[in-house]
Every structure is written in C-alpha cells, then in structure tokens.
Design a protein around this motif. Structure first.
Motif, PDB file in Angstrom:
ATOM      1  N   SER A 189      22.458 -23.862  -9.118  1.00  0.00           N
ATOM      2  CA  SER A 189      21.461 -24.095  -9.302  1.00  0.00           C
ATOM      3  C   SER A 189      21.666 -23.461 -10.454  1.00  0.00           C
ATOM      4  CB  SER A 189      21.449 -22.330  -8.248  1.00  0.00           C
ATOM      5  OG  SER A 189      21.912 -21.419  -9.248  1.00  0.00           O
ATOM      6  N   GLY A 190      19.917 -24.483 -11.096  1.00  0.00           N
ATOM      7  CA  GLY A 190      20.519 -24.842 -12.724  1.00  0.00           C
ATOM      8  C   GLY A 190      18.642 -24.898 -12.830  1.00  0.00           C
ATOM      9  N   LYS A 191      18.553 -24.376 -14.257  1.00  0.00           N
ATOM     10  CA  LYS A 191      16.938 -24.426 -14.281  1.00  0.00           C
ATOM     11  C   LYS A 191      17.123 -25.646 -15.414  1.00  0.00           C
ATOM     12  CE  LYS A 191      14.282 -22.100 -16.774  1.00  0.00           C
ATOM     13  NZ  LYS A 191      13.343 -20.731 -16.094  1.00  0.00           N
ATOM     14  N   GLN A 192      15.755 -26.901 -15.267  1.00  0.00           N
ATOM     15  CA  GLN A 192      15.443 -27.831 -16.259  1.00  0.00           C
ATOM     16  C   GLN A 192      14.613 -27.552 -17.064  1.00  0.00           C
ATOM     17  OE1 GLN A 192      13.821 -30.793 -13.373  1.00  0.00           O
ATOM     18  NE2 GLN A 192      12.315 -31.603 -15.259  1.00  0.00           N
ATOM     19  N   VAL A 193      14.755 -28.684 -18.111  1.00  0.00           N
ATOM     20  CA  VAL A 193      13.844 -27.866 -19.553  1.00  0.00           C
ATOM     21  C   VAL A 193      14.069 -29.935 -20.034  1.00  0.00           C
ATOM     22  CG1 VAL A 193      14.499 -27.047 -22.135  1.00  0.00           C
ATOM     23  CG2 VAL A 193      15.474 -26.138 -20.475  1.00  0.00           C
ATOM     24  N   ARG A 236      34.477 -23.228  -8.554  1.00  0.00           N
ATOM     25  CA  ARG A 236      33.445 -22.978  -9.741  1.00  0.00           C
ATOM     26  C   ARG A 236      33.186 -24.496 -10.371  1.00  0.00           C
ATOM     27  NH1 ARG A 236      30.471 -19.328  -7.703  1.00  0.00           N
ATOM     28  NH2 ARG A 236      29.114 -19.106  -9.927  1.00  0.00           N
ATOM     29  N   ILE A 237      31.888 -25.036 -10.663  1.00  0.00           N
ATOM     30  CA  ILE A 237      31.085 -25.999 -11.720  1.00  0.00           C
ATOM     31  C   ILE A 237      30.189 -25.365 -12.225  1.00  0.00           C
ATOM     32  CG2 ILE A 237      29.353 -27.154  -9.936  1.00  0.00           C
ATOM     33  CD1 ILE A 237      30.647 -29.937 -10.828  1.00  0.00           C
ATOM     34  N   SER A 238      30.490 -26.401 -12.906  1.00  0.00           N
ATOM     35  CA  SER A 238      28.911 -26.190 -14.397  1.00  0.00           C
ATOM     36  C   SER A 238      28.879 -27.605 -14.812  1.00  0.00           C
ATOM     37  CB  SER A 238      29.510 -24.952 -15.838  1.00  0.00           C
ATOM     38  OG  SER A 238      30.526 -25.137 -16.381  1.00  0.00           O
ATOM     39  N   PHE A 239      27.640 -28.199 -15.072  1.00  0.00           N
ATOM     40  CA  PHE A 239      27.465 -28.996 -15.702  1.00  0.00           C
ATOM     41  C   PHE A 239      26.175 -29.431 -16.251  1.00  0.00           C
ATOM     42  CE2 PHE A 239      26.499 -29.811 -10.885  1.00  0.00           C
ATOM     43  CZ  PHE A 239      25.144 -30.221 -11.250  1.00  0.00           C
ATOM     44  N   ARG A 240      26.219 -29.632 -17.589  1.00  0.00           N
ATOM     45  CA  ARG A 240      24.790 -30.377 -18.301  1.00  0.00           C
ATOM     46  C   ARG A 240      24.703 -31.457 -17.352  1.00  0.00           C
ATOM     47  NH1 ARG A 240      21.918 -28.671 -23.129  1.00  0.00           N
ATOM     48  NH2 ARG A 240      21.267 -26.993 -22.296  1.00  0.00           N
ATOM     49  N   ILE A 241      23.794 -32.407 -17.062  1.00  0.00           N
ATOM     50  CA  ILE A 241      22.902 -33.695 -17.331  1.00  0.00           C
ATOM     51  C   ILE A 241      21.649 -33.649 -17.612  1.00  0.00           C
ATOM     52  CG2 ILE A 241      23.830 -33.878 -14.992  1.00  0.00           C
ATOM     53  CD1 ILE A 241      21.199 -34.059 -13.226  1.00  0.00           C
ATOM     54  N   THR A 242      22.036 -34.959 -18.366  1.00  0.00           N
ATOM     55  CA  THR A 242      20.401 -35.995 -18.777  1.00  0.00           C
ATOM     56  C   THR A 242      19.913 -36.782 -18.349  1.00  0.00           C
ATOM     57  OG1 THR A 242      20.574 -34.608 -20.629  1.00  0.00           O
ATOM     58  CG2 THR A 242      19.680 -36.492 -21.221  1.00  0.00           C
ATOM     59  N   ARG A 243      18.376 -36.820 -18.160  1.00  0.00           N
ATOM     60  CA  ARG A 243      17.908 -37.770 -17.342  1.00  0.00           C
ATOM     61  C   ARG A 243      16.436 -38.064 -17.896  1.00  0.00           C
ATOM     62  NH1 ARG A 243      18.718 -39.244 -11.139  1.00  0.00           N
ATOM     63  NH2 ARG A 243      20.798 -38.136 -11.000  1.00  0.00           N
ATOM     64  N   ALA A 244      16.575 -39.417 -17.976  1.00  0.00           N
ATOM     65  CA  ALA A 244      15.356 -40.504 -18.483  1.00  0.00           C
ATOM     66  C   ALA A 244      15.158 -41.173 -17.738  1.00  0.00           C
ATOM     67  CB  ALA A 244      15.721 -40.348 -20.034  1.00  0.00           C
ATOM     68  N   SER A 304      18.419 -42.626 -10.135  1.00  0.00           N
ATOM     69  CA  SER A 304      17.542 -42.332  -9.501  1.00  0.00           C
ATOM     70  C   SER A 304      16.351 -43.814  -9.546  1.00  0.00           C
ATOM     71  CB  SER A 304      16.909 -41.217  -9.100  1.00  0.00           C
ATOM     72  OG  SER A 304      15.739 -41.209 -10.277  1.00  0.00           O
ATOM     73  N   LEU A 305      15.884 -43.610  -8.146  1.00  0.00           N
ATOM     74  CA  LEU A 305      14.700 -44.852  -7.696  1.00  0.00           C
ATOM     75  C   LEU A 305      13.485 -44.208  -7.924  1.00  0.00           C
ATOM     76  CD1 LEU A 305      16.278 -47.874  -6.628  1.00  0.00           C
ATOM     77  CD2 LEU A 305      15.980 -47.884  -8.710  1.00  0.00           C
ATOM     78  N   GLY A 306      11.909 -45.022  -8.291  1.00  0.00           N
ATOM     79  CA  GLY A 306      11.404 -43.970  -7.070  1.00  0.00           C
ATOM     80  C   GLY A 306      10.315 -43.374  -8.717  1.00  0.00           C
ATOM     81  N   ALA A 307       9.746 -42.199  -8.474  1.00  0.00           N
ATOM     82  CA  ALA A 307       8.634 -42.091  -9.385  1.00  0.00           C
ATOM     83  C   ALA A 307       9.235 -40.544 -10.008  1.00  0.00           C
ATOM     84  CB  ALA A 307       7.527 -40.928  -8.461  1.00  0.00           C
ATOM     85  N   THR A 308      10.165 -41.876 -11.206  1.00  0.00           N
ATOM     86  CA  THR A 308      10.674 -41.161 -12.120  1.00  0.00           C
ATOM     87  C   THR A 308      10.138 -41.450 -13.506  1.00  0.00           C
ATOM     88  OG1 THR A 308      12.783 -41.147 -11.249  1.00  0.00           O
ATOM     89  CG2 THR A 308      13.159 -41.377 -13.706  1.00  0.00           C
ATOM     90  N   ILE A 309       9.571 -40.266 -14.025  1.00  0.00           N
ATOM     91  CA  ILE A 309       8.879 -40.839 -15.945  1.00  0.00           C
ATOM     92  C   ILE A 309       9.734 -39.578 -16.222  1.00  0.00           C
ATOM     93  CG2 ILE A 309       6.706 -40.947 -16.187  1.00  0.00           C
ATOM     94  CD1 ILE A 309       5.185 -41.399 -14.121  1.00  0.00           C
ATOM     95  N   GLY A 310       9.943 -39.652 -17.635  1.00  0.00           N
ATOM     96  CA  GLY A 310       9.510 -38.388 -18.366  1.00  0.00           C
ATOM     97  C   GLY A 310      11.428 -38.794 -18.652  1.00  0.00           C
ATOM     98  N   ILE A 311      11.360 -37.327 -19.517  1.00  0.00           N
ATOM     99  CA  ILE A 311      12.802 -37.197 -19.961  1.00  0.00           C
ATOM    100  C   ILE A 311      12.863 -35.150 -19.686  1.00  0.00           C
ATOM    101  CG2 ILE A 311      12.454 -36.748 -23.073  1.00  0.00           C
ATOM    102  CD1 ILE A 311      14.809 -37.514 -23.525  1.00  0.00           C
ATOM    103  N   ALA A 312      14.503 -35.533 -18.903  1.00  0.00           N
ATOM    104  CA  ALA A 312      15.294 -33.836 -19.462  1.00  0.00           C
ATOM    105  C   ALA A 312      15.966 -33.574 -19.003  1.00  0.00           C
ATOM    106  CB  ALA A 312      13.758 -33.055 -17.224  1.00  0.00           C
TER     107      ALA A 312
END
Length: 162
Positions: free
Chosen positions: A142-146, A48-56, A84-92
């Motif tokens: 599976s996960g949920k983005q905030v 099993r795996i669980s992880f939290r990532i933050t991207r900006a 990641s490259l591409g249409a990345t705008i924001g923080i989550a």
C-alpha cells in the motif's frame, strides 16, 4: 484387553485395544505431519518491502525507483523498473510498503510482477496492490501517490536485486 509379552523379560504387558489402535494411528499419521511441515517450508518465508517509484509519461509511461527488501534479518537493496502503456499523462512519485510472501531466498524477489485478483485499487491518493511474479512471490503493498498522474499502475513492475 490384550496381553503383549515384553521382549526382555517375557512378562505380559496389559494394554487396551484403544491404546493399541491409538499408537498405530499415531505412527500412520507421522509421515503426513512431516509432509505438512515440508509443504509449509516449501511455501517459503515472508519479508517486508518498501520502495519509491517515479513515473512520467504521455501515453507511454516510464518509471523507476529503488527500494529495500527485509528478509531473514538482512536488508537487500532493490532496483525498480517497468513500462506501462495506456492513458498515462503526467508525473508522479509514490512510496509503497508491504509484505512479501513465498520467498525461499532473497533472489526470488527478482522478476516482473502482474496484478493478482482485482489488482490495483486507488482511493484518495492512496493505492493498494497485490502482485505476483513468475516464481510465485507475492507482494501486498500500500502506498500514497504524490504528483499529477491519472494513476500509477504497478502491473508490469520489474524488481531486481541492486
């Protein structure tokens, strides 16, 4: 009916042709059964795996996080990274949980993951992904983005044992 002499007392043992052929068939199938068991073990165990990532980001996204692998009754800390490259705008930020397949040892979790099949699907702030690394280890998470970001793309996700 066939009569076979018992080697110890030279008394005949009566057996049918069907019994004799069944015994020979069982002996011939034994190596195949052993091979199937080895193939199953070679496919590896699951965890099993669980992880939290933050991207900006703005065009180029940077991300990172931490997680835990539960495998063979032990917990292993993980370090998560990737670009990641591409249409990345924001923080989550996103929390993911799921299954890890095809692990032979905990260190097999390390590597860069790419999408398998349809890759990442997002709906209503949730995401489901199936990813694979070069060692054949698969993540089904599976996960949920905030937060605000067009999407958190898990393709290119890099995991290391911390």
């Amino acid at each position: 009916m066939t009569k076979i002499l018992h080697p110890d007392d030279n008394e005949p043992i009566t057996t049918t042709r069907r019994q004799l052929m069944g015994g020979i068939g069982a002996m011939l199938l034994l190596p195949l059964a052993a091979g199937a068991a080895e193939a199953s073990a070679a496919a590896g165990n699951s965890g099993r795996i669980s992880f939290r990532i933050t991207r900006a980001g703005l065009i180029v996204g940077l991300g990172g996080g931490t997680g835990t692998l539960s495998f063979n009754g032990r917990k292993y800390p993980l370090s998560i990274g990737g670009i990641s490259l591409g249409a990345t705008i924001g923080i989550a930020s996103a929390d993911f949980v799921g299954r890890v397949r095809h692990l032979r040892r905990a260190s097999d979790i390390a590597g860069t993951y790419s999408a398998v099949g349809a890759g990442l699907a997002a709906a209503g702030g949730g995401a489901v992904a199936r990813l694979r690394n070069s060692r054949g280890v698969e993540l089904e998470v599976s996960g949920k983005q905030v937060g605000f970001m067009a999407s958190i793309d898990l393709s290119g996700l890099r995991i290391r044992l911390a």
